[in-house]
Design a protein around this motif. Structure first.
Motif, PDB file in Angstrom:
ATOM      1  N   GLU A 258      -7.180  26.649  31.378  1.00 30.35           N
ATOM      2  CA  GLU A 258      -6.602  25.615  31.025  1.00 30.35           C
ATOM      3  C   GLU A 258      -6.657  25.554  29.506  1.00 30.35           C
TER       4      GLU A 258
ATOM      5  N   HIS B 188      -6.008  25.040  25.498  1.00 34.32           N
ATOM      6  CA  HIS B 188      -5.066  24.266  24.574  1.00 34.32           C
ATOM      7  C   HIS B 188      -5.730  24.049  23.365  1.00 34.32           C
TER       8      HIS B 188
ATOM      9  N   GLN C  46      -4.828  18.396  21.124  1.00 34.74           N
ATOM     10  CA  GLN C  46      -3.494  18.267  21.622  1.00 34.74           C
ATOM     11  C   GLN C  46      -3.224  18.640  23.046  1.00 34.74           C
ATOM     12  N   GLY C  47      -2.198  18.098  23.492  1.00 31.14           N
ATOM     13  CA  GLY C  47      -1.536  18.297  24.869  1.00 31.14           C
ATOM     14  C   GLY C  47      -2.006  17.188  25.871  1.00 31.14           C
ATOM     15  N   LYS C  48      -2.059  17.553  27.109  1.00 32.41           N
ATOM     16  CA  LYS C  48      -1.999  16.268  27.988  1.00 32.41           C
ATOM     17  C   LYS C  48      -3.532  15.796  28.257  1.00 32.41           C
ATOM     18  N   ASP C  49      -3.453  14.783  29.214  1.00 33.36           N
ATOM     19  CA  ASP C  49      -4.827  14.047  29.294  1.00 33.36           C
ATOM     20  C   ASP C  49      -5.786  15.377  29.847  1.00 33.36           C
ATOM     21  N   THR C  50      -6.840  15.162  28.990  1.00 34.10           N
ATOM     22  CA  THR C  50      -7.858  16.490  29.369  1.00 34.10           C
ATOM     23  C   THR C  50      -8.479  16.294  30.713  1.00 34.10           C
TER      24      THR C  50
ATOM     25  N   LEU D 151      -7.036  16.063  33.319  1.00 34.33           N
ATOM     26  CA  LEU D 151      -5.728  16.885  34.220  1.00 34.33           C
ATOM     27  C   LEU D 151      -6.228  18.279  34.155  1.00 34.33           C
ATOM     28  N   HIS D 152      -6.838  18.843  33.158  1.00 38.63           N
ATOM     29  CA  HIS D 152      -7.265  20.157  33.084  1.00 38.63           C
ATOM     30  C   HIS D 152      -8.325  20.486  33.942  1.00 38.63           C
TER      31      HIS D 152
ATOM     32  N   GLU E  41      -6.637  20.824  37.618  1.00 35.76           N
ATOM     33  CA  GLU E  41      -6.131  22.002  37.778  1.00 35.76           C
ATOM     34  C   GLU E  41      -6.962  23.050  38.236  1.00 35.76           C
TER      35      GLU E  41
ATOM     36  N   ASN F  16     -10.035  12.266  24.167  1.00 36.21           N
ATOM     37  CA  ASN F  16     -10.462  13.403  25.171  1.00 36.21           C
ATOM     38  C   ASN F  16     -11.104  12.626  26.246  1.00 36.21           C
TER      39      ASN F  16
END
Length: 515
Positions: free
Chosen positions: A296, A298, A302-306, A308-309, A312, A472
């Motif tokens: 994951e 990045h 930056q990017g999506k809600d951490t 969520l990583h 995944e 974060n």
């Protein structure tokens, strides 16, 4: 799946859960040494060890606790297989320098293996085959080019159709007899060996200034001075401003979960070609086998809600293994140079006795060890073929200019974006264990509400160059999207290049009243 995961609430590397370090003192007086090493990770400790073995007087300092930085958050693969890398490396630097890079990393792996065996270090050292694989037909051509690069560089690798673990792979490039280990147990033994050398170690000692000269002076935040003939800056992100390293690298985060699985792990270390990136290996924790799943990647801030990583990675674990127990989760930060080759050597072309090591791009175990050997040779006045490959003053016009434009355009975009958005959320609207940008008395602030209901408020302007920070949620930190600085929810610096904390405005209770 969320109810079944039982995710650990706080990120903490598994390495620190079964390794205890004796406390080291804080520097509280001026000291003299032949070499001052700033940063107690794998580069700093190995450099101090190698110099100590040669009889040099060394002072090793760290801003926090020893081995609580990047080395303490690694997944600790010891391998020359650095992802989909060597075809691009040849294009950027040519076959001759790419070969030197391979040889330096192979020499580092060999030295580490020999040292572990000779010292009988109990660090769970285990040889494994390393696999670079793809699950997408379009990427098979990339694997073939990487295999061709292996042949050009005389890397002993082969293409295989099947791996011990399948991961829906269509094929993989394999390098045999690579290794994995417990990095803190490895370095703990090295620290123990250093007790019999002329090496002094200080933690919670923040180096803030370097004054050049025949005798270099390192000044701490409490105005103590280390006077030495040479200085090595091994602080992940260089703490000394010369060289403008913040404009020549970008920071990238990745996430790790460690789980016990219901089925036995079949061996091997794995990394895929495509995004999202997945890296897999096993380890031993409290006498039992655990599996690490990493990925994951990045850019920091930056990017999506951490959070969520992590989810995944948990989904990947559930798909390809059967999770039995979720033991730990953590994240790590890596610095990437324009040509993806580390910067190791003189800080600038005019600083003959100040050296730097940074930008290891996720492969710090072999690169960091190779860097320590190079730095030792430079201080001893010996030649090392790795020097011209990783010289911080190198310049490759095609790739350096292109990446400089890309990265600094990205910085400008996020600087403007951060200033243009004004929040509407209030501190009183935060749920427990939630962080957000808020409107606090008409000003933009950052707030995090603890599980006990106390809200911590900081100024969200990065103290490095003024970009606006992002929350974060996975690690409960404030991260800079421009150059990768990170701060705790109370504003303390976790990662540079920032060296000053955020203004800690207030902390307030449930009724928005100052405590």
């Amino acid at each position: 799946m969320e109810k079944d995961v039982n995710r650990p609430m706080y990120p903490e590397p598994i390495w620190r859960q079964d390794t205890a370090f004796p406390p080291f003192p804080k520097l509280e007086a001026d000291v003299n040494a032949e070499v001052a090493v700033i940063g107690a990770g794998i580069v700093g400790i190995t450099t101090a060890y190698l110099l100590g073995k040669k009889g040099h007087r060394v002072v090793l300092v760290d801003a926090g606790s020893v081995l609580n930085g990047t080395t303490g958050h690694t997944t600790a693969k010891v391998t020359i297989q650095h992802g989909l890398y060597y075809d691009e490396l040849i294009q950027n630097v040519g076959v001759e320098k790419a070969s030197k890079y391979v040889n330096a990393n192979q020499d580092a792996l060999n030295w580490m293996r020999k040292w572990v065996n000779e010292q009988k270090v109990d660090c769970h050292w285990k040889e494994e085959d390393a696999f670079l694989y793809t699950s997408i037909h379009e990427n098979l051509d990339k694997l073939m080019k990487e295999q061709a690069a292996y042949e050009a560089l005389k890397i002993s690798g082969d293409f295989v159709q099947k791996m011990p673990h399948d991961f829906d792979s269509l094929g993989a490039v394999r390098i045999r007899k690579q290794a994995q280990f417990h990095p803190l147990k490895y370095l703990q033994h090295m620290l123990d060996e250093m007790k019999d050398m002329d090496i002094r170690i200080f933690e919670n000692t923040v180096a803030t200034q370097i004054k050049e000269g025949k005798k270099v002076r390192v000044i701490t935040n409490e105005m103590h001075t280390i006077v030495s003939d040479f200085v090595v800056v091994a602080t992940h992100f260089p703490m000394y401003w010369k060289g403008l390293y913040f404009a020549r690298m970008y920071a990238e985060r990745a996430y790790v979960i460690a789980c016990k699985m219901k089925s036995a792990y079949k061996g091997g270390m794995y990394v895929n070609v495509e995004e999202p990136r997945r890296s897999i290996r096993s380890s031993i924790f409290n006498g039992e086998e655990v599996v690490f799943i990493t990925g994951e990647n990045h850019k920091t801030g930056q990017g999506k809600d951490t959070l969520l990583h992590y989810k995944e990675l948990e989904q990947f674990a559930s798909t390809h293994f059967k999770m039995n127990k979720y033991l730990a989760r953590w994240s790590t930060q890596d610095l990437v140079t324009s040509d993806k080759v580390p910067y190791v050597g003189k800080m600038t072309k005019n600083t003959d006795n100040i050296f730097v090591a940074t930008g290891f791009h996720k492969w710090g175990m072999t690169n960091g060890t190779a860097a320590a050997h190079l730095l030792t040779d430079l201080i001893l006045g010996k030649e090392n073929p790795f020097e011209d490959v990783v010289s911080p003053t190198r310049f490759h016009a095609k790739v350096d200019v292109k990446q400089w434009l890309i990265q600094n355009s990205d910085v400008a975009k996020h600087y403007i974006k951060g200033k243009a958005v004004f929040p509407t959320k209030k501190a009183s609207q935060l749920q427990k264990d939630e962080g957000a940008i808020i409107d606090f008395g008409g000003e933009r602030k950052g707030a995090y509400k603890c599980t006990n209901g106390v809200t911590h408020i900081v100024d969200t302007t990065c103290t490095h160059l003024g970009c606006e920070l992002a929350w974060n949620s996975g690690d409960r930190t404030w991260d800079c999207p421009c150059h990768g600085s990170r701060f705790s929810y109370k504003g303390q610096v976790i990662e540079g290049p920032a060296d000053k904390p955020l203004t800690y405005e207030h902390y307030i209770d449930e009724m928005d009243k100052p405590v």
